[in-house]
Motif scaffolding. Structure first.
Motif, PDB file in Angstrom:
ATOM      1  N   THR A  67       0.829  -1.205   0.000  1.00  0.00           N
ATOM      2  CA  THR A  67       0.000   0.000   0.000  1.00  0.00           C
ATOM      3  C   THR A  67       0.864   1.257   0.000  1.00  0.00           C
ATOM      4  O   THR A  67       0.577   2.223  -0.721  1.00  0.00           O
ATOM      5  N   ALA A  68       1.933   1.254   0.797  1.00  0.00           N
ATOM      6  CA  ALA A  68       2.835   2.412   0.838  1.00  0.00           C
ATOM      7  C   ALA A  68       3.518   2.610  -0.513  1.00  0.00           C
ATOM      8  O   ALA A  68       3.662   3.754  -0.979  1.00  0.00           O
ATOM      9  N   CYS A  69       3.926   1.514  -1.161  1.00  0.00           N
ATOM     10  CA  CYS A  69       4.543   1.614  -2.498  1.00  0.00           C
ATOM     11  C   CYS A  69       3.566   2.212  -3.500  1.00  0.00           C
ATOM     12  O   CYS A  69       3.922   3.124  -4.266  1.00  0.00           O
ATOM     13  N   LEU A  70       2.351   1.674  -3.514  1.00  0.00           N
ATOM     14  CA  LEU A  70       1.347   2.173  -4.456  1.00  0.00           C
ATOM     15  C   LEU A  70       1.002   3.631  -4.185  1.00  0.00           C
ATOM     16  O   LEU A  70       0.852   4.428  -5.115  1.00  0.00           O
ATOM     17  N   ALA A  71       0.880   3.987  -2.909  1.00  0.00           N
ATOM     18  CA  ALA A  71       0.572   5.383  -2.562  1.00  0.00           C
ATOM     19  C   ALA A  71       1.708   6.310  -3.006  1.00  0.00           C
ATOM     20  O   ALA A  71       1.457   7.410  -3.532  1.00  0.00           O
ATOM     21  N   SER A  72       2.946   5.867  -2.815  1.00  0.00           N
ATOM     22  CA  SER A  72       4.092   6.672  -3.267  1.00  0.00           C
ATOM     23  C   SER A  72       4.075   6.836  -4.782  1.00  0.00           C
ATOM     24  O   SER A  72       4.287   7.933  -5.301  1.00  0.00           O
ATOM     25  N   TYR A  73       3.809   5.735  -5.485  1.00  0.00           N
ATOM     26  CA  TYR A  73       3.778   5.781  -6.952  1.00  0.00           C
ATOM     27  C   TYR A  73       2.687   6.727  -7.447  1.00  0.00           C
ATOM     28  O   TYR A  73       2.927   7.572  -8.315  1.00  0.00           O
ATOM     29  N   VAL A  74       1.488   6.582  -6.888  1.00  0.00           N
ATOM     30  CA  VAL A  74       0.373   7.447  -7.298  1.00  0.00           C
ATOM     31  C   VAL A  74       0.679   8.903  -6.958  1.00  0.00           C
ATOM     32  O   VAL A  74       0.442   9.807  -7.771  1.00  0.00           O
ATOM     33  N   GLY A  75       1.230   9.140  -5.775  1.00  0.00           N
ATOM     34  CA  GLY A  75       1.571  10.507  -5.385  1.00  0.00           C
ATOM     35  C   GLY A  75       2.597  11.139  -6.303  1.00  0.00           C
ATOM     36  O   GLY A  75       2.463  12.302  -6.708  1.00  0.00           O
ATOM     37  N   ILE A  76       3.626  10.375  -6.654  1.00  0.00           N
ATOM     38  CA  ILE A  76       4.663  10.891  -7.559  1.00  0.00           C
ATOM     39  C   ILE A  76       4.074  11.121  -8.952  1.00  0.00           C
ATOM     40  O   ILE A  76       4.346  12.149  -9.592  1.00  0.00           O
ATOM     41  N   ASN A  82       9.077  14.380 -12.550  1.00  0.00           N
ATOM     42  CA  ASN A  82       9.706  13.570 -13.592  1.00  0.00           C
ATOM     43  C   ASN A  82      10.930  12.913 -12.977  1.00  0.00           C
ATOM     44  O   ASN A  82      11.983  13.530 -12.837  1.00  0.00           O
ATOM     45  N   ALA A  83      10.792  11.633 -12.610  1.00  0.00           N
ATOM     46  CA  ALA A  83      11.864  10.917 -11.919  1.00  0.00           C
ATOM     47  C   ALA A  83      13.089  10.763 -12.812  1.00  0.00           C
ATOM     48  O   ALA A  83      14.220  10.801 -12.328  1.00  0.00           O
ATOM     49  N   ALA A  84      12.889  10.597 -14.110  1.00  0.00           N
ATOM     50  CA  ALA A  84      14.016  10.423 -15.028  1.00  0.00           C
ATOM     51  C   ALA A  84      14.886  11.678 -15.060  1.00  0.00           C
ATOM     52  O   ALA A  84      16.110  11.599 -14.998  1.00  0.00           O
ATOM     53  N   VAL A 102       8.872   4.304 -10.851  1.00  0.00           N
ATOM     54  CA  VAL A 102       8.814   3.113  -9.982  1.00  0.00           C
ATOM     55  C   VAL A 102       9.987   3.125  -9.014  1.00  0.00           C
ATOM     56  O   VAL A 102       9.821   2.875  -7.813  1.00  0.00           O
ATOM     57  N   GLY A 103      11.170   3.428  -9.519  1.00  0.00           N
ATOM     58  CA  GLY A 103      12.356   3.482  -8.662  1.00  0.00           C
ATOM     59  C   GLY A 103      12.234   4.534  -7.575  1.00  0.00           C
ATOM     60  O   GLY A 103      12.590   4.293  -6.413  1.00  0.00           O
ATOM     61  N   LEU A 104      11.734   5.699  -7.939  1.00  0.00           N
ATOM     62  CA  LEU A 104      11.558   6.775  -6.961  1.00  0.00           C
ATOM     63  C   LEU A 104      10.496   6.401  -5.931  1.00  0.00           C
ATOM     64  O   LEU A 104      10.642   6.688  -4.739  1.00  0.00           O
ATOM     65  N   ALA A 105       9.442   5.714  -6.376  1.00  0.00           N
ATOM     66  CA  ALA A 105       8.412   5.262  -5.442  1.00  0.00           C
ATOM     67  C   ALA A 105       8.979   4.243  -4.450  1.00  0.00           C
ATOM     68  O   ALA A 105       8.691   4.308  -3.249  1.00  0.00           O
ATOM     69  N   LEU A 106       9.796   3.324  -4.943  1.00  0.00           N
ATOM     70  CA  LEU A 106      10.425   2.344  -4.046  1.00  0.00           C
ATOM     71  C   LEU A 106      11.389   3.021  -3.070  1.00  0.00           C
ATOM     72  O   LEU A 106      11.430   2.681  -1.886  1.00  0.00           O
ATOM     73  N   ALA A 107      12.142   3.978  -3.571  1.00  0.00           N
ATOM     74  CA  ALA A 107      13.074   4.701  -2.694  1.00  0.00           C
ATOM     75  C   ALA A 107      12.312   5.489  -1.630  1.00  0.00           C
ATOM     76  O   ALA A 107      12.703   5.504  -0.452  1.00  0.00           O
ATOM     77  N   THR A 108      11.229   6.120  -2.031  1.00  0.00           N
ATOM     78  CA  THR A 108      10.406   6.867  -1.071  1.00  0.00           C
ATOM     79  C   THR A 108       9.822   5.935  -0.015  1.00  0.00           C
ATOM     80  O   THR A 108       9.814   6.251   1.175  1.00  0.00           O
ATOM     81  N   THR A 109       9.368   4.756  -0.454  1.00  0.00           N
ATOM     82  CA  THR A 109       8.813   3.776   0.483  1.00  0.00           C
ATOM     83  C   THR A 109       9.875   3.332   1.477  1.00  0.00           C
ATOM     84  O   THR A 109       9.599   3.192   2.673  1.00  0.00           O
ATOM     85  N   GLU A 110      11.088   3.125   1.001  1.00  0.00           N
ATOM     86  CA  GLU A 110      12.174   2.721   1.913  1.00  0.00           C
ATOM     87  C   GLU A 110      12.526   3.836   2.896  1.00  0.00           C
ATOM     88  O   GLU A 110      12.904   3.562   4.036  1.00  0.00           O
ATOM     89  N   LEU A 111      12.396   5.080   2.470  1.00  0.00           N
ATOM     90  CA  LEU A 111      12.683   6.197   3.376  1.00  0.00           C
ATOM     91  C   LEU A 111      11.658   6.298   4.510  1.00  0.00           C
ATOM     92  O   LEU A 111      12.008   6.687   5.628  1.00  0.00           O
ATOM     93  N   ILE A 112      10.400   5.954   4.212  1.00  0.00           N
ATOM     94  CA  ILE A 112       9.375   6.029   5.260  1.00  0.00           C
ATOM     95  C   ILE A 112       9.213   4.704   6.007  1.00  0.00           C
ATOM     96  O   ILE A 112       8.361   4.583   6.877  1.00  0.00           O
TER      97      ILE A 112
END
Length: 136
Positions: A67-76, A82-84, A102-112
């Motif tokens: 859920t946190a990954c998906l929320a990060s992805y949707v938020g970004i 633009n993550a690239a 996707v990478g930025l969403a995963l990184a954000t999830t790991e930070l929280i």
């Protein structure tokens, strides 16, 4: 023996006995945690939580992570970041924008993750007990 005694009990008597035994087990687990020191350390509390709640704890933890990954992805995605191009400003590697998001969403999830895991530990008992009520 014991089996014959239990077979002769009514459903209400079995339920009452089960509740009493569950109370005694909970008390013994608490005393064990006090004597081993597990109830006084963060690691011990997590270990006890995993032992007590097992598979429901793991399911709850993984669902919250997804859920946190998906929320990060949707938020970004919705914020228009633009993550690239963000990655390109720090390195010379070219990344597909979808993969970058996707990478930025995963990184954000790991930070929280520390905050998320603290919330999971704090709420596991009440959530699991709600779906799998203990008889006592």
């Amino acid at each position: 023996g014991e089996r014959e005694r239990v077979v002769r009990l009514s459903e209400k008597e079995k339920d009452m006995e089960l509740r009493q035994l569950n109370r005694e087990i909970a008390l013994l687990k608490m005393k064990l945690g006090i004597n081993t020191g597990d109830l006084y350390t963060y690691k011990g509390k997590i270990s006890t939580l995993i032992k007590d709640y097992g598979i429901p704890f793991i399911i709850y933890d993984k669902l919250s992570y997804i859920t946190a990954c998906l929320a990060s992805y949707v938020g970004i995605s919705l914020s228009g970041i633009n993550a690239a191009s963000l990655l390109a400003s720090y390195t010379s590697v070219q990344v597909d924008p979808a993969i970058g998001t996707v990478g930025l969403a995963l990184a954000t999830t790991e930070l929280i993750e520390p905050l998320r895991f603290f919330i999971i530990i704090s709420t596991t008992k009440s959530i699991v007990d709600y779906f799998y009520p203990v008889k006592y």
